[in-house]
Design an enzyme around this catalytic site. Structure first.
Site, PDB file in Angstrom:
ATOM      1  CB  SER A   1      -0.932   0.001   1.214  1.00 50.91           C
ATOM      2  OG  SER A   1      -0.184  -0.003   2.408  1.00 50.91           O
TER       3      SER A   1
ATOM      4  CG  LEU B   1      -1.128   5.071   3.838  1.00 53.05           C
ATOM      5  CD1 LEU B   1      -0.977   4.289   2.538  1.00 53.05           C
ATOM      6  CD2 LEU B   1       0.211   5.178   4.561  1.00 53.05           C
TER       7      LEU B   1
ATOM      8  CD  GLU C   1      -4.078   5.828  -1.503  1.00 56.64           C
ATOM      9  OE1 GLU C   1      -4.083   6.467  -2.573  1.00 56.64           O
ATOM     10  OE2 GLU C   1      -3.038   5.550  -0.872  1.00 56.64           O
ATOM     11  CG  ASP C   2      -3.617  -0.572   3.566  1.00 59.23           C
ATOM     12  OD1 ASP C   2      -4.476  -1.471   3.599  1.00 59.23           O
ATOM     13  OD2 ASP C   2      -2.463  -0.718   4.025  1.00 59.23           O
ATOM     14  N   PRO C   3      -7.018   1.205   5.049  1.00 62.57           N
ATOM     15  CG  PRO C   3      -9.340   1.288   5.018  1.00 62.57           C
ATOM     16  CD  PRO C   3      -8.163   0.818   4.209  1.00 62.57           C
TER      17      PRO C   3
END
Length: 467
Positions: free
Chosen positions: A98, A172, A175-177
């Protein structure tokens, strides 16, 4: 044992960071926390931690902002050598997919226009939900107004630099928890979220009008912790910036406290996309606040089970000794009196206090409970009323702050004349609250009534340890 309204001692939305990150040019905000080639790999600890305390923004009346800015400017000028010393291609082995595929929109921003257009670009690309995007833009203008009001040199550069990193981390997170465990340890590498928070919050504190009460007691706490004792700080809770305020006000004399404190934090600061990056930089024991336990009836059982897991984690930590835990047993942030507009510490939930006391007593390690008071609501004032929905409007201000601690309060001494356990529970909670409230009055006199050091009393000795 049911976990009662252990509060949200925000370590998240507190937005904070270690020294106003500035740049050598008005349009080129360089972020010491982030490598231009491998995102998140510059170790800020290898740079800022080597600066003298005064150069890191821990400065006195006359130059808190300007010295911090100059120090960071010097750091930026040597940025290339810092990157070379603290990053390598080998670091890339630790990156997540990620991070490597993460959009550079905000890291590449060089101006306010770049940041605002970046929000719109990421929204149009479908990477930012519209509600998150609008919250980010609103936060930018509020943060900018607050920092500029400080009158600090090159404040406009500080705003762009700090917000570019904050926005990058927020993006971020969308996008990528990131998922928080019941016990979350502050993430210090490859990206140092702890220093990120400090750098963001530091420009919001008016150090000329900030004070610490009884700083020597904080030094005593550190000695006890190093000896294996457990310490619990019972305090009020004013803003999402509370943990950063504690760390920054103690940075000059007791940095160990700020880095090792574990905050009992509510679920809102670990779920709100604008808060999560700041929470990732703190040690958290994650709970669901009693105030929000019944917001969704279908989730009540899940929340209770989660709180039970967190309670077990806390018990395990305490059994190991050398723990410093901060909890605000009011179950949420303070609010002003609706009739007078005056702020005051919200009353404690005695069951929360009693739960903490019993955990400490049964840990097997020596334990102590101290009353602590915070005054910092103007930095990030909460909504006037408790809100159910995630995503509150975030106001930001530049203001003086205060932190005070009083001597340990003994349960056996306070409750010696009580006739039953319930009476003892209430008496102990009230004794802690009374101390917090009295300390708060002293801080309020010093900061909001501008009495400064002269507001000191026989029980609260005010100082500015950064001077």
């Amino acid at each position: 044992m049911t976990l009662m309204p252990l509060t949200f001692s925000s370590s998240a939305a507190t937005v904070a960071v270690a020294a106003a990150t500035v740049t050598s040019s008005a349009r080129v905000p360089v972020n010491p926390l982030v490598s231009p080639s491998v995102r998140g790999f510059v170790s800020f600890r290898l740079t800022a931690s080597k600066l003298p305390l005064r150069s890191r923004g821990v400065v006195g009346v006359g130059g808190a902002s300007s010295l911090a800015v100059r120090a960071m400017s010097e750091l930026v000028q040597d940025k290339e050598s810092v990157v070379a010393a603290s990053t390598s291609f080998n670091d890339a082995e630790d990156t997540t997919p990620s991070e490597l595929s993460h959009s550079r929109t905000f890291l590449d921003a060089r101006s306010e226009e770049d940041l605002i257009s970046g929000i719109r670009k990421e929204t149009e690309a479908g990477r930012l939900p519209p509600n998150v995007a609008s919250g980010m833009e609103e936060l930018y203008w509020n943060y900018k107004n607050a920092v500029l009001s400080s009158g600090a040199s090159r404040a406009d550069e500080t705003v762009v630099s700090n917000m570019s990193v904050a926005f990058d981390r927020m993006l971020l997170g969308v996008e990528d928890p990131y998922t928080f465990n019941p016990y979350h340890k502050a993430i210090r590498e490859p990206f140092d979220y702890y220093q990120f928070v400090h750098t963001y919050i530091r420009p919001l504190i008016d150090f000329k009008n900030s004070y610490v009460g009884n700083v020597s007691i904080f030094s005593e706490l550190e000695d006890k912790i190093r000896q294996g004792h457990n310490i619990v700080l019972i305090s009020n809770h004013q803003s999402e910036a509370d943990p950063a305020v504690i760390s920054l006000l103690l940075e000059a004399q007791c940095p160990y406290i700020g880095e090792n404190i574990k905050c009992v934090a509510g679920d809102r600061v670990i779920t709100d996309p604008l808060c999560k990056p700041f929470s990732m930089g703190r040690n958290l024991i994650c709970v669901y606040s009693k105030k929000h336990m019944n917001d969704d009836p279908e989730l009540v059982d899940m929340k209770r089970k989660a709180n039970t897991r967190s309670l077990k984690e806390m018990a395990t930590l305490l059994r190991s000794g050398s723990q410093l835990i901060w909890i605000a047993p009011s179950g949420g942030r303070d609010r002003p009196d609706p009739s007078t507009g005056e702020w005051f510490p919200a009353h404690f939930d005695s069951s929360s206090v009693d739960n903490m006391r019993r955990l400490v007593e049964h840990s097997g390690a020596p334990g102590h409970i101290y009353p602590m008071s915070l005054l910092c609501y103007d930095i990030m004032p909460p909504p006037p009323q408790v809100e159910k929905e995630i995503g509150e409007k975030r106001l930001v201000g530049f203001h003086g702050t205060g932190l005070s601690i009083a001597p340990e309060i003994s349960f056996s001494e306070v409750t010696a004349d009580c006739n039953n356990p319930n009476e003892a529970k209430e008496a102990f909670s009230q004794a802690l609250y009374n101390s917090v409230n009295e300390q708060y009055k002293t801080l309020n006199s010093a900061i909001n009534h501008r009495r400064g050091i002269d507001a000191s009393t026989s029980t609260v000795s005010l100082s500015q340890p950064w001077n």
